[in-house]
Design a protein around this motif. Structure first.
Motif, mmCIF file in Angstrom:
data_model
loop_
_atom_site.group_PDB
_atom_site.id
_atom_site.type_symbol
_atom_site.label_atom_id
_atom_site.label_comp_id
_atom_site.label_asym_id
_atom_site.label_seq_id
_atom_site.Cartn_x
_atom_site.Cartn_y
_atom_site.Cartn_z
ATOM 1 N N SER A 1 0.855 -1.185 0.000
ATOM 2 C CA SER A 1 0.000 0.000 0.000
ATOM 3 C C SER A 1 0.891 1.235 0.000
ATOM 4 O O SER A 1 2.097 1.132 -0.128
ATOM 5 C CB SER A 1 -0.877 -0.015 1.261
ATOM 6 N N VAL A 2 0.298 2.379 0.188
ATOM 7 C CA VAL A 2 1.041 3.622 0.411
ATOM 8 C C VAL A 2 0.778 4.002 1.858
ATOM 9 O O VAL A 2 -0.288 4.508 2.193
ATOM 10 C CB VAL A 2 0.608 4.738 -0.566
ATOM 11 N N MET B 1 -2.602 3.030 3.084
ATOM 12 C CA MET B 1 -3.767 3.493 2.324
ATOM 13 C C MET B 1 -3.797 2.821 0.951
ATOM 14 O O MET B 1 -2.777 2.356 0.443
ATOM 15 C CB MET B 1 -3.729 5.012 2.169
ATOM 16 N N LYS C 1 -3.342 1.900 -2.568
ATOM 17 C CA LYS C 1 -2.249 2.415 -3.397
ATOM 18 C C LYS C 1 -2.725 3.018 -4.712
ATOM 19 O O LYS C 1 -2.134 3.988 -5.194
ATOM 20 C CB LYS C 1 -1.170 1.365 -3.616
ATOM 21 N N SER D 1 -3.993 6.467 -3.898
ATOM 22 C CA SER D 1 -2.842 7.281 -3.484
ATOM 23 C C SER D 1 -2.025 7.719 -4.687
ATOM 24 O O SER D 1 -1.661 8.894 -4.816
ATOM 25 C CB SER D 1 -1.951 6.496 -2.521
ATOM 26 N N ARG E 1 -3.843 10.286 -6.735
ATOM 27 C CA ARG E 1 -3.841 11.601 -6.071
ATOM 28 C C ARG E 1 -2.493 12.291 -6.279
ATOM 29 O O ARG E 1 -2.438 13.488 -6.542
ATOM 30 C CB ARG E 1 -4.167 11.451 -4.591
ATOM 31 N N ASN F 1 -9.295 8.993 0.043
ATOM 32 C CA ASN F 1 -8.547 7.757 0.190
ATOM 33 C C ASN F 1 -9.119 6.935 1.333
ATOM 34 O O ASN F 1 -9.797 7.456 2.209
ATOM 35 C CB ASN F 1 -7.065 8.056 0.435
ATOM 36 N N SER G 1 -6.024 0.403 2.876
ATOM 37 C CA SER G 1 -5.846 -0.782 2.058
ATOM 38 C C SER G 1 -6.416 -1.980 2.817
ATOM 39 O O SER G 1 -6.389 -2.005 4.048
ATOM 40 C CB SER G 1 -4.356 -0.986 1.796
#
Length: 195
Positions: A135-136, A139, A141, A144, A147, A156, A159
């Motif tokens: 994920s980022v 969150m 991915k 993210s 964005r 967002n 994840s």
């Protein structure tokens, strides 16, 4: 709120047969919204308003003069919630010999610098997150990335992949409350250490 949270943590630890002090030192978030015990970490990236103590003086004022045991605690844990690794390290040295563990949080990425400082305090710059590492920083991915690339402004959300549990395990000395041993851990999920 801060004092109630501190008392609740103290009562919870006593209910388990322990007396653990927990100091939360967090960075300034948005205008002057503070979510902390006494002061704010993050002075390098978020200058503090003049009416607030600096985080170093605030931490010194909260720590016991001696070891955790000499202050009546089994252990004292300092959670430094902030961005700058240099400030986290410096706060670790301020607490060395007075806290069982100083551990950073906020960046979501576990660091590989777990150690015991000269006077017996365990230290790690960041414990990492408990969440999906595919994920980022926990969150979704795709959202993210979109964005960041200015392709969407969609809200967002977390994840929903396999979660990893990250943290630090400290064995505290029965007589002083300082660290005998410290090691970071990463359990399960998608986070693979080494190649």
């Amino acid at each position: 709120w801060e004092l109630r949270q501190r008392r609740a943590l103290h009562q919870l630890s006593q209910g388990l047969g322990l007396s653990v002090g927990v100091l939360l030192v967090q960075q300034l978030i948005r205008s002057y919204h503070l979510d902390m015990l006494k002061a704010s970490v993050g002075e390098l990236t978020h200058p503090l308003p003049e009416h607030l103590d600096d985080p170093f003086s605030a931490l010194e004022g909260e720590l016991p003069l001696g070891t955790p045991k000499s202050a009546g605690f089994e252990a004292i844990i300092v959670d430094v919630h902030g961005e700058a690794t240099s400030e986290k390290m410096a706060l670790g040295h301020v607490a060395d010999g007075h806290a069982s563990l100083v551990v950073g949080t906020h960046t979501h990425v576990p660091t590989s610098d777990t150690k015991i400082l000269k006077n017996g305090t365990a230290y790690q710059t960041d414990a990492g997150m408990c969440g999906d590492y595919n994920s980022v920083i926990g969150m979704n991915k795709e959202i993210s990335l979109n964005r960041f690339l200015k392709k969407t402004t969609d809200k967002n959300f977390p994840s929903n992949g396999n979660a990893s549990l990250c943290g630090v395990i400290v064995d505290a000395d029965d007589n002083s409350g300082l660290a005998n041993r410290a090691e970071s851990f990463i359990f399960n999920g998608e986070y693979n250490v080494g190649i």
